[in-house]
Design a protein around this motif. Structure first.
Motif, mmCIF file in Angstrom:
data_model
loop_
_atom_site.group_PDB
_atom_site.id
_atom_site.type_symbol
_atom_site.label_atom_id
_atom_site.label_comp_id
_atom_site.label_asym_id
_atom_site.label_seq_id
_atom_site.Cartn_x
_atom_site.Cartn_y
_atom_site.Cartn_z
ATOM 1 N N VAL A 185 0.862 -1.184 0.000
ATOM 2 C CA VAL A 185 0.000 0.000 0.000
ATOM 3 C C VAL A 185 0.896 1.230 0.000
ATOM 4 C CG1 VAL A 185 -1.910 -1.123 1.230
ATOM 5 C CG2 VAL A 185 -0.165 0.132 2.526
ATOM 6 N N THR A 186 0.394 2.347 -0.475
ATOM 7 C CA THR A 186 1.172 3.586 -0.451
ATOM 8 C C THR A 186 1.092 4.221 0.933
ATOM 9 O OG1 THR A 186 -0.673 5.006 -1.089
ATOM 10 C CG2 THR A 186 0.557 3.955 -2.872
ATOM 11 N N ASP A 187 2.061 5.093 1.214
ATOM 12 C CA ASP A 187 2.027 5.839 2.473
ATOM 13 C C ASP A 187 0.788 6.717 2.548
ATOM 14 O OD1 ASP A 187 4.386 4.783 3.487
ATOM 15 O OD2 ASP A 187 5.640 6.324 2.568
ATOM 16 N N MET A 188 0.367 7.264 1.413
ATOM 17 C CA MET A 188 -0.828 8.096 1.414
ATOM 18 C C MET A 188 -2.055 7.274 1.793
ATOM 19 S SD MET A 188 -2.006 11.143 1.146
ATOM 20 C CE MET A 188 -0.599 12.004 0.406
ATOM 21 N N GLU A 189 -2.122 6.053 1.262
ATOM 22 C CA GLU A 189 -3.252 5.184 1.583
ATOM 23 C C GLU A 189 -3.231 4.754 3.043
ATOM 24 O OE1 GLU A 189 -3.893 2.901 -2.710
ATOM 25 O OE2 GLU A 189 -2.365 2.189 -1.297
ATOM 26 N N ALA A 190 -2.063 4.458 3.569
ATOM 27 C CA ALA A 190 -1.958 3.921 4.924
ATOM 28 C C ALA A 190 -1.936 4.997 6.002
ATOM 29 C CB ALA A 190 -0.705 3.052 5.038
ATOM 30 N N TYR A 191 -1.262 6.133 5.720
ATOM 31 C CA TYR A 191 -1.024 7.137 6.760
ATOM 32 C C TYR A 191 -1.511 8.526 6.396
ATOM 33 C CZ TYR A 191 2.120 3.356 8.098
ATOM 34 O OH TYR A 191 2.628 2.125 8.413
ATOM 35 N N GLU A 194 5.257 10.473 2.665
ATOM 36 C CA GLU A 194 6.483 9.763 3.005
ATOM 37 C C GLU A 194 6.465 9.357 4.474
ATOM 38 O OE1 GLU A 194 8.476 9.065 0.492
ATOM 39 O OE2 GLU A 194 9.635 7.788 1.807
ATOM 40 N N HIS A 195 6.501 8.053 4.730
ATOM 41 C CA HIS A 195 6.501 7.549 6.106
ATOM 42 C C HIS A 195 7.210 6.203 6.132
ATOM 43 C CE1 HIS A 195 5.122 7.120 10.245
ATOM 44 N NE2 HIS A 195 4.768 5.874 9.962
ATOM 45 N N TRP A 196 8.409 6.174 6.747
ATOM 46 C CA TRP A 196 9.178 4.938 6.856
ATOM 47 C C TRP A 196 8.855 4.270 8.183
ATOM 48 C CZ3 TRP A 196 14.485 4.359 4.269
ATOM 49 C CH2 TRP A 196 14.535 5.114 3.071
ATOM 50 N N THR A 197 8.539 2.964 8.140
ATOM 51 C CA THR A 197 8.215 2.258 9.375
ATOM 52 C C THR A 197 8.383 0.762 9.173
ATOM 53 O OG1 THR A 197 6.539 2.032 11.118
ATOM 54 C CG2 THR A 197 5.759 1.959 8.855
ATOM 55 N N ASP A 239 4.995 -0.004 2.073
ATOM 56 C CA ASP A 239 5.526 0.200 0.730
ATOM 57 C C ASP A 239 7.000 -0.181 0.698
ATOM 58 O OD1 ASP A 239 6.638 2.345 2.015
ATOM 59 O OD2 ASP A 239 5.893 3.865 0.630
ATOM 60 N N CYS A 240 7.691 0.172 -0.382
ATOM 61 C CA CYS A 240 8.996 -0.414 -0.655
ATOM 62 C C CYS A 240 10.006 -0.270 0.481
ATOM 63 C CB CYS A 240 9.565 0.144 -1.955
ATOM 64 S SG CYS A 240 9.674 1.948 -2.036
ATOM 65 N N GLU A 241 10.120 0.935 1.084
ATOM 66 C CA GLU A 241 11.109 1.096 2.143
ATOM 67 C C GLU A 241 10.745 0.312 3.396
ATOM 68 O OE1 GLU A 241 8.335 4.680 2.592
ATOM 69 O OE2 GLU A 241 9.365 3.692 0.933
ATOM 70 N N SER A 287 8.837 6.882 -5.207
ATOM 71 C CA SER A 287 7.412 6.598 -5.123
ATOM 72 C C SER A 287 7.165 5.491 -4.132
ATOM 73 C CB SER A 287 6.856 6.200 -6.494
ATOM 74 O OG SER A 287 7.432 4.970 -6.900
ATOM 75 N N GLY A 288 5.998 5.507 -3.522
ATOM 76 C CA GLY A 288 5.564 4.393 -2.702
ATOM 77 C C GLY A 288 4.193 4.008 -3.203
ATOM 78 N N THR A 289 4.117 3.025 -4.028
ATOM 79 C CA THR A 289 2.847 2.676 -4.651
ATOM 80 C C THR A 289 2.565 1.207 -4.511
ATOM 81 O OG1 THR A 289 3.717 2.071 -6.818
ATOM 82 C CG2 THR A 289 3.364 4.416 -6.423
ATOM 83 N N ALA A 290 1.309 0.860 -4.666
ATOM 84 C CA ALA A 290 0.938 -0.544 -4.615
ATOM 85 C C ALA A 290 1.647 -1.341 -5.690
ATOM 86 C CB ALA A 290 -0.580 -0.679 -4.770
ATOM 87 N N ALA A 291 1.997 -0.680 -6.791
ATOM 88 C CA ALA A 291 2.683 -1.361 -7.889
ATOM 89 C C ALA A 291 4.092 -1.774 -7.493
ATOM 90 C CB ALA A 291 2.724 -0.464 -9.124
ATOM 91 N N ASP A 292 4.634 -1.231 -6.372
ATOM 92 C CA ASP A 292 5.957 -1.616 -5.922
ATOM 93 C C ASP A 292 6.025 -3.094 -5.567
ATOM 94 O OD1 ASP A 292 7.177 0.784 -6.245
ATOM 95 O OD2 ASP A 292 6.898 1.456 -4.203
#
Length: 217
Positions: free
Chosen positions: A97-103, A107-110, A117-119, A211-216
């Motif tokens: 899921v993208t950071d926008m969708e989740a949070y 940009e949110h690393w966790t 997402d990818c990170e 990018s942080g996308t579901a496609a990742d």
């Protein structure tokens, strides 16, 4: 595909110490790069991704500099199997899921529980490998530009046989030079809070797109 931008921070009061660490790694990386494309070349310091800096503020133990082996890990069949197991386990256990969708932020690393997402995939793989006894200096968060030009995060495994990549977009563990990516920057093996440039143009940029996308997935 939705894109976001990682903001960068300037080096602070400890810039001299960080510069020394980067210089040592740059020298080592240059010599390795001349002899084999299995090793990444280091071009100098890079400002850490904004999301990573915030992650370290919330999770200082994950970013604390510790006495670490600076020699490359010797890869064995057992260790390759561990890399493959962790890569496939995390890739299939975490829903993309993208950071926008989740949070609701770009940009949110966790460390992810069930979604990320990818990170987040890369952070979890790093933690699980450390739990299995891998040295943190061999497990380096890395930012690349993917095959369609979008930003993407992967985990670099630093070994005596070369630099391998764990990627949430790939079920296979690959040598970095065998991926379709343009490598931009990654953590220094000498200090987990320090980042180094893998592209000579990085120092002239103020922002690195990722990018942080579901496609990742």
């Amino acid at each position: 595909r939705m894109k976001s931008f990682i903001k960068v921070l300037t080096l602070g009061a400890s810039a001299l110490a960080l510069s020394s660490a980067v210089s040592a790694e740059q020298s080592n990386g240059f010599m390795k790069a001349k002899s084999s494309s299995s090793y990444m070349r280091i071009y100098g310091p890079a400002n850490p991704p904004y999301g990573f800096v915030r992650f370290c503020s919330s999770n200082p133990d994950a970013c604390r500099k510790q006495p670490m082996a600076t020699t490359r890990v010797h890869i064995t069949a057992k260790r390759l199997s561990e890399l493959d197991d962790i890569n496939q386990f995390v890739n299939t256990s975490v829903e993309p899921v993208t950071d926008m969708e989740a949070y609701g932020v770009t940009e949110h690393w966790t460390l992810p529980d069930a979604q990320g997402d990818c990170e987040d995939y890369a952070l979890l793989k790093r933690k699980l490998l450390i739990d299995r006894g891998w040295p943190p200096s061999a497990l380096l968060l890395t930012v690349v530009r993917d095959e369609v030009g979008d930003g993407h995060a992967v985990l670099t495994i630093r070994t005596a046989q070369g630099d391998y990549i764990l990627d949430n977009k790939d079920t296979n563990v690959r040598m970095w030079s065998k991926t379709p990516y343009q490598f931009l920057m990654r953590q220094s093996y000498l200090n987990p809070r320090v980042w180094v440039a893998l592209d000579a143009r990085i120092n002239s940029r103020g922002e690195i797109p990722i990018s942080g996308t579901a496609a990742d997935k």
